[in-house]
Motif scaffolding. Structure first.
Motif: not given
Length: 641
Positions: A372-400
Motif C-alpha cells: 500500500a505504501y509503495g503504490r502511493f510513493a516508493a520512497p515510503m515503502a523503502d523506508i518502511a522496509n528498513t524497519f523489518f530488515d533492521g529489526r526495529w519493531i517489537d511486535a511479540t505479545p508477552r507478559p510485562g
C-alpha cells in the motif's frame, strides 16, 4: 508515540524533552479496541521497487543494539560522562552571555546545545524502550529510574540556555538572526520563545526540574507499573491487559462479554490507586499552571501543539455537533444488524454478523502495508522496509510488556523503534500501518536535526493516519464483493469513530475533570459519572452500559502521561481525511508535496504545512470536510444494508 510526564510546561529544554512522554513517542493506545476488518479478496498489487526483506513467520522482537548493547554497556557510562563534561563547559562558556553574542556565535552555541541534547536523548531513549518492553522487570525498572535521575542531574547545567534565550530582547535577537548560523535554528527559537509569558524565575525552573524525578514522573511510573502488573482471571487463565483487550473484539459474544466484565471488575478493584494518581497529577498540573499563569488547563497543551485555541475549539465543536450523524447513526445501524434495539457496550466493536474472522501472519501483514505504501510513493515503502530488515519493531505479545503501541523517534543519528502487540487480527495490520507511518515521518524529518525534527502532536498524527488510510484503501479498492465490502467499510467506520468521536469524548472527560479538580479531590464515583455521561453523549442511545463500564477511564494512559493529548487524534484523522480527499481529486504533485510535509519536521506550523494543498485548519469548513468522509462511508453502509 509513550514517555514520561511534562515537568516543565513552559520551556522546551533538554529536561522537558527527556521527561515528556508525549514528545518521545507517539503512543497509540486508542482506548480498548480497534475493530476487526473483513477478509479481503485476493489483493493483487504492483510491488514497490524496494529490497525484498526476508520473511519471518512470527512477529519479531526488536534489536536495540544500534543504541546500546545492554544496560551494562560501558558506552552508556562514557556517553553520560561526556555529556556531563560538555554541559558544565557549555554553562561556563555561555551563561549570562547570550545577549552579547554575535549571530554566528549564537548559532555555534545552539549547535553545541544540540549535540549535548542528542547525547542525552540517545541514552534516555534506550532506557525508555527497554522499560516499555519489560515494565514488570525490577532490574530494568531500576536501570530506567537511575538513567532518568542521572540525565535530569546532567541537564540541570544547560537549563539556563532556553531561559536566557527567552529573555533576549526582540531587537537583539533580530540582529543575531541575520547571520545564517543562527538563522538555521530560527524555527526552534520561535518555538522556544512562545513560552516567554509563562516562564518562571531561573531558581524556580531549576527547582521544578530537579524535583521532577520524585514528583510527576514517579506518579506516572506508579501508574504504568500498576497497570502492567494487573492480571485478569478468565476461564482458568490469568490474562494481561493486552490479552483481555484483544478479546474485546472476539467473534464469540460470550468471550467479548466475559472480557469486558473482567476488565471492569479488576479496574474497579484497583480504583483507589488510579483515583489517587489522577487527582494528584491533576492538582500538580493546576498548581504549575497557576504559577505560570496559563489561562486555562488546556492552554499549555495547545501551546506545545503549536495550535491556536480557536482551532481546537472549532474541531471540538464540529465533532460534537456531528455525534448524531456519525456515532449515533452508525451504532443504531449496527444494532439493527444484530437484531436488537440496543447494543451491549462489549458488542460495540464486535465483528458484524456474517463476517468471517481473518487471521494474518506477520509476513502477510508486512507485505500488505508495504504494498500500500509503495503504490502511493516508493520512497515510503523503502523506508518502511528498513524497519523489518533492521529489526526495529517489537511486535511479540508477552507478559510485562506495554499493552499499547508507539513509534519512538529516538535520535536522528540512529533511527526510530516501533512497539506493538501483534495477534494476527486486521486491527493489528492497521496498527502496523499506523506506526510505520510515524516511523517514516520520523526518518524523513530526522534531517532537520535533534532540535527541529520533532513535530507537535497535532501534525505528528498525519503520517500515521495517512498510512492507515492507504492500507485500507488498497484493500477496499480491490474488493468487488458487496458483502465483504460492507464488512470492510464497517471496520473502517468503527476505527474512525474510535479515533475521532471517542477521542473528543475523552477530551471532554479531561476538560471536566481538570475543571472540577480545583474545587477539591474527585471521588472514584464522580470520575465514573463524568466518564459515563461523556460516553452516553458521544456514542448515543443505541449503546447499553452496565455499572462496571464506569471504571474504564482508569486505564486510558493519555490521561496520566499526557493531559489533553487525545484531541490530536481527532485533529490528525480529520486532517488526513481532508488531505486524502485532495489526493483523490488529482491534486498536482501531491506525493512530492506530502513527502516535503513530512521532511519539514517541526520547522513549519500547521498553516504552512497545509497551504500547498489549499487547506486551512482555521476554517470551520476544514473539519466538516474531514467528518464528511466518515459520514459518506456510513451513507454507503446504509445503502447496502
Amino acid at each position: 508515540m509513550a514517555k514520561h510526564p511534562l515537568i516543565s510546561q513552559s520551556v522546551p529544554s533538554i529536561a522537558r524533552k527527556i521527561i515528556s512522554n508525549e514528545e518521545l513517542f507517539a503512543r497509540e493506545t486508542r482506548e480498548e479496541e480497534r475493530p476487526t476488518m473483513a477478509q479481503p479478496a485476493s489483493v493483487k498489487t504492483k510491488k514497490p521497487a524496494r529490497k525484498k526483506a526476508s520473511s519471518v513467520s512470527k512477529p519479531p522482537a526488536w534489536n536495540l543494539s544500534d543504541l546500546y548493547e545492554s544496560p551494562k554497556s560501558p558506552k552508556i557510562t562514557a556517553d553520560l560522562k561526556k555529556a556531563s563534561r560538555e554541559s558544565k563547559a557549555f554553562q561556563k562558556r555561555y551563561q549570562g552571555c547570550l545577549a552579547k553574542l554575535s549571530g554566528k556565535a549564537l548559532g555555534k552555541a545552539i549547535a553545541e546545545y544540540e549535540v549535548i541534547t542528542e547525547r542525552l536523548y540517545k541514552a534516555m531513549s534506550y532506557a525508555q524502550l527497554l522499560h516499555a518492553a519489560h515494565v514488570s522487570d525490577p532490574e530494568i525498572t531500576r536501570f530506567y529510574q537511575s538513567m532518568h535521575e542521572q540525565i535530569t542531574d546532567i541537564s540541570t547545567d544547560t537549563l539556563f540556555f532556553t531561559l536566557e534565550l527567552n529573555r533576549l530582547s526582540d531587537a537583539v535577537l533580530k540582529k543575531q538572526l541575520k547571520d545564517s548560523k543562527a538563522a538555521k535554528y530560527q524555527p526552534w527559537i520561535r518555538d522556544v520563545r512562545v513560552y516567554r509569558p509563562y516562564q518562571l524565575s531561573d531558581e524556580l525552573e531549576k527547582f521544578v526540574h530537579e524535583k521532577s524525578v520524585t514528583g510527576r514522573s514517579s506518579w506516572i511510573r506508579l501508574y504504568d507499573e500498576t497497570l502492567a502488573a494487573l492480571r485478569f482471571p478468565l476461564k482458568g487463565k490469568s490474562l494481561t491487559l493486552s490479552e483481555v483487550l484483544n478479546l474485546m473484539s472476539h467473534k464469540n459474544a460470550s468471550q467479548r462479554k466475559a472480557a469486558a466484565q473482567v476488565l471492569g471488575k479488576v479496574l474497579g478493584e484497583n480504583l483507589r490507586v488510579f483515583t489517587l494518581i489522577t487527582n494528584t497529577l491533576a492538582k500538580d498540573k493546576e498548581i504549575e499552571d497557576s504559577w505560570r499563569q496559563y489561562p486555562h488547563p488546556i492552554a499549555s497543551r495547545n501551546l506545545s501543539n503549536q495550535v491556536e485555541d480557536d482551532v481546537v475549539n472549532a474541531l471540538t465543536k464540529a465533532v460534537k455537533a456531528s455525534y448524531p450523524n456519525l456515532a449515533h447513526r452508525y451504532y443504531g445501524l449496527k444494532a439493527r444488524w444484530f437484531g436488537v434495539r440496543k447494543l451491549d457496550y462489549w458488542d460495540r466493536n464486535a465483528p458484524v454478523p456474517g463476517q468471517a474472522e481473518r487471521s494474518y501472519t506477520w509476513p502477510e501483514a508486512k507485505e500488505l502495508v508495504l504494498d500500500a505504501y509503495g503504490r502511493f510513493a516508493a520512497p515510503m515503502a523503502d523506508i518502511a522496509n528498513t524497519f523489518f530488515d533492521g529489526r526495529w519493531i517489537d511486535a511479540t505479545p508477552r507478559p510485562g510488556k506495554e499493552s499499547g503501541a508507539f513509534s519512538h523517534g529516538t535520535v536522528p543519528s540512529v533511527h526510530p523503534y516501533i512497539l506493538m502487540n501483534f495477534y494476527g487480527k486486521s486491527r493489528d495490520v492497521m496498527t502496523l500501518a499506523h506506526e510505520l507511518g510515524h516511523g517514516v515521518h520520523q526518518v524523513l524529518s530526522g534531517d532537520q536535526g535533534t532540535l527541529m525534527a520533532d513535530t507537535p502532536l497535532t501534525t505528528a498524527e498525519t503520517a500515521s493516519v495517512f498510512g492507515e488510510m492507504l492500507t485500507f484503501r488498497a484493500i477496499l479498492d480491490h474488493e468487488k464483493n458487496a458483502q465483504r465490502r460492507k464488512f470492510l467499510l464497517a471496520g473502517k467506520v468503527e476505527d474512525m469513530l474510535n479515533t475521532v468521536v471517542r477521542q473528543i469524548a475523552f477530551h471532554e472527560f479531561e476538560q471536566q475533570v481538570h475543571g472540577e479538580r480545583h474545587k477539591g479531590e474527585l471521588s472514584a464515583e464522580r470520575l465514573g459519572k463524568i466518564w459515563m455521561q461523556v460516553q452516553k453523549d458521544s456514542l448515543g442511545p443505541a449503546i447499553k452500559f452496565d455499572k462496571d463500564y464506569a471504571n474504564y477511564w482508569a486505564y486510558i494512559p493519555h490521561f496520566i502521561h499526557s493531559p489533553f493529548y487525545v484531541y490530536a487524534y481527532a485533529f490528525g484523522d480529520c486532517l488526513v481525511n481532508s488531505l486524502y480527499d485532495v489526493f483523490q481529486s488529482g491534486h498536482p504533485k501531491f506525493q512530492q508535496k506530502y513527502l516535503d510535509l513530512l521532511r519539514a519536521g517541526g520547522t513549519k506550523r500547521h498553516k504552512e504545512l497545509l497551504a500547498p494543498f489549499g487547506l486551512n485548519a482555521g476554517d470551520p469548513k476544514f473539519w466538516h470536510r474531514g467528518l464528511n468522509v466518515i459520514s459518506g462511508f456510513i451513507n454507503e453502509l446504509e445503502d447496502v444494508s
